[in-house]
Motif scaffolding. Structure first.
Motif, mmCIF file in Angstrom:
data_model
loop_
_atom_site.group_PDB
_atom_site.id
_atom_site.type_symbol
_atom_site.label_atom_id
_atom_site.label_comp_id
_atom_site.label_asym_id
_atom_site.label_seq_id
_atom_site.Cartn_x
_atom_site.Cartn_y
_atom_site.Cartn_z
ATOM 1 N N LEU A 219 0.876 -1.154 0.000
ATOM 2 C CA LEU A 219 0.000 0.000 0.000
ATOM 3 C C LEU A 219 0.918 1.209 0.000
ATOM 4 O O LEU A 219 1.882 1.266 0.755
ATOM 5 N N ALA A 220 0.616 2.178 -0.891
ATOM 6 C CA ALA A 220 1.457 3.365 -0.975
ATOM 7 C C ALA A 220 0.988 4.412 0.030
ATOM 8 O O ALA A 220 -0.204 4.639 0.189
ATOM 9 N N LYS A 221 1.956 5.015 0.693
ATOM 10 C CA LYS A 221 1.649 6.125 1.604
ATOM 11 C C LYS A 221 1.433 7.387 0.776
ATOM 12 O O LYS A 221 2.172 7.585 -0.177
ATOM 13 N N PRO A 222 0.529 8.285 1.085
ATOM 14 C CA PRO A 222 -0.430 8.143 2.192
ATOM 15 C C PRO A 222 -1.593 7.247 1.783
ATOM 16 O O PRO A 222 -1.993 7.250 0.622
ATOM 17 N N PHE A 223 -2.115 6.469 2.726
ATOM 18 C CA PHE A 223 -3.225 5.569 2.413
ATOM 19 C C PHE A 223 -4.354 5.841 3.395
ATOM 20 O O PHE A 223 -4.144 6.493 4.422
ATOM 21 N N SER A 224 -5.528 5.345 3.108
ATOM 22 C CA SER A 224 -6.625 5.487 4.070
ATOM 23 C C SER A 224 -6.631 4.242 4.946
ATOM 24 O O SER A 224 -6.310 3.137 4.490
ATOM 25 N N PHE A 225 -7.002 4.419 6.202
ATOM 26 C CA PHE A 225 -7.042 3.280 7.112
ATOM 27 C C PHE A 225 -8.115 2.285 6.689
ATOM 28 O O PHE A 225 -7.984 1.093 6.929
ATOM 29 N N ASP A 226 -9.179 2.795 6.068
ATOM 30 C CA ASP A 226 -10.217 1.892 5.562
ATOM 31 C C ASP A 226 -9.626 0.936 4.528
ATOM 32 O O ASP A 226 -9.913 -0.255 4.521
ATOM 33 N N GLU A 227 -8.807 1.503 3.642
ATOM 34 C CA GLU A 227 -8.176 0.682 2.605
ATOM 35 C C GLU A 227 -7.235 -0.343 3.251
ATOM 36 O O GLU A 227 -7.251 -1.523 2.895
ATOM 37 N N LEU A 228 -6.439 0.112 4.199
ATOM 38 C CA LEU A 228 -5.527 -0.806 4.883
ATOM 39 C C LEU A 228 -6.316 -1.920 5.578
ATOM 40 O O LEU A 228 -5.968 -3.102 5.459
ATOM 41 N N ALA A 229 -7.402 -1.537 6.269
ATOM 42 C CA ALA A 229 -8.198 -2.537 6.992
ATOM 43 C C ALA A 229 -8.790 -3.554 6.015
ATOM 44 O O ALA A 229 -8.810 -4.757 6.294
ATOM 45 N N ALA A 230 -9.247 -3.079 4.868
ATOM 46 C CA ALA A 230 -9.830 -3.983 3.870
ATOM 47 C C ALA A 230 -8.770 -4.957 3.353
ATOM 48 O O ALA A 230 -9.019 -6.161 3.215
ATOM 49 N N ARG A 231 -7.565 -4.444 3.073
ATOM 50 C CA ARG A 231 -6.486 -5.307 2.572
ATOM 51 C C ARG A 231 -6.109 -6.342 3.635
ATOM 52 O O ARG A 231 -5.842 -7.502 3.315
ATOM 53 N N ILE A 232 -6.049 -5.904 4.894
ATOM 54 C CA ILE A 232 -5.680 -6.837 5.963
ATOM 55 C C ILE A 232 -6.743 -7.927 6.104
ATOM 56 O O ILE A 232 -6.407 -9.108 6.226
ATOM 57 N N ARG A 233 -8.022 -7.525 6.047
ATOM 58 C CA ARG A 233 -9.084 -8.538 6.140
ATOM 59 C C ARG A 233 -8.898 -9.601 5.067
ATOM 60 O O ARG A 233 -9.034 -10.792 5.314
#
Ligand code: CA
Length: 229
Positions: A99-113
């Motif tokens: 994930l490229a910075k800056p990213f949204s936490f929603d996007e990070l959470a979705a990728r982690i899920r």
């Protein structure tokens, strides 16, 4: 479920810890390369969020050492947006996503899920789908016994498809991975490159291994549907 966050900047580490705690995960934080390798080999994590720029050794080296130690926890790497070669090196070293910075936490959470759902998967050094093979470290690919002559961009596209066999990849996701998240050129560049790739990897007498999923994107399939266009 426990996640390891590897980030040396205290403010960012804290933001990540809070955001992911809210998602219901337990979080451990490691602040440098050696600490990350120690933590991840000491206990098993559902996922690892790994910053590239770290003291000690960097995220790519962490990734390589973990995979060499047969630690298969899914890894998402955080990169600065202009570090495209780092992303490629990260995937070569065994990261599952970035994930490229800056990213949204929603996007990070979705990728982690999605990584957690997939779980820890031992990674062969050579990717194989049907009779397609790709060696990410050597940047070589074959169909059957024939070595394919691919440009770096075509190889990156094929590698992305081969890392997600049977999965529909949207044009946006492909652009994000193979080009740049901020790529603002023509969106049909993906269709164009899929065309180049098909000409190189497919047997012209058979349906393409890269299926077009109308309105959605593309999918690499082992055994193409004979009825498909
Ligand atoms: Ca950092």
């Amino acid at each position: 479920m426990r996640i390891l966050v590897v980030e040396d900047e205290p403010r960012m580490a804290d933001l990540l810890r809070r955001a992911l705690t809210e998602e219901g995960y337990s979080i451990d934080v490691a602040g440098d390369g050696p600490e990350a390798v120690w933590a991840a080999t000491e206990r098993s994590y559902a996922a690892i969020v790994l910053d590239i720029m770290l003291p000690g050794y960097d995220g790519i080296e962490v990734c390589r050492r973990l995979r060499d130690a047969e630690c298969w926890s899914p890894i998402i790497m955080l990169t600065a947006r202009d570090e495209i070669p780092d992303r490629v090196r990260g995937l070569d070293a065994g990261a599952d996503d970035y994930l490229a910075k800056p990213f949204s936490f929603d996007e990070l959470a979705a990728r982690i899920r999605s990584l957690v759902r997939r779980g820890a998967t031992p990674r062969p050094r050579i990717l194989a789908v049907g009779d397609l093979r790709l060696d990410p470290a050597k940047r070589l690919a074959w169909r059957g016994a024939a070595l394919l002559t691919l440009t770096p961009r075509e190889l990156a596209l094929l590698e992305l498809l081969m890392r997600h066999p049977g999965e529909v990849l949207t044009r946006t996701r492909i652009i994000h991975h193979v080009w740049d998240p901020l790529y603002d050129g023509l969106s049909n560049v993906v269709d164009q490159y899929v065309g180049y790739l098909r000409r190189k990897i497919d047997d012209p007498r058979q349906p393409s291994m890269i299926e077009t999923v109308r309105g959605a994107g593309y999918r690499l399939v082992e055994a193409p549907d004979k009825g498909a266009p």
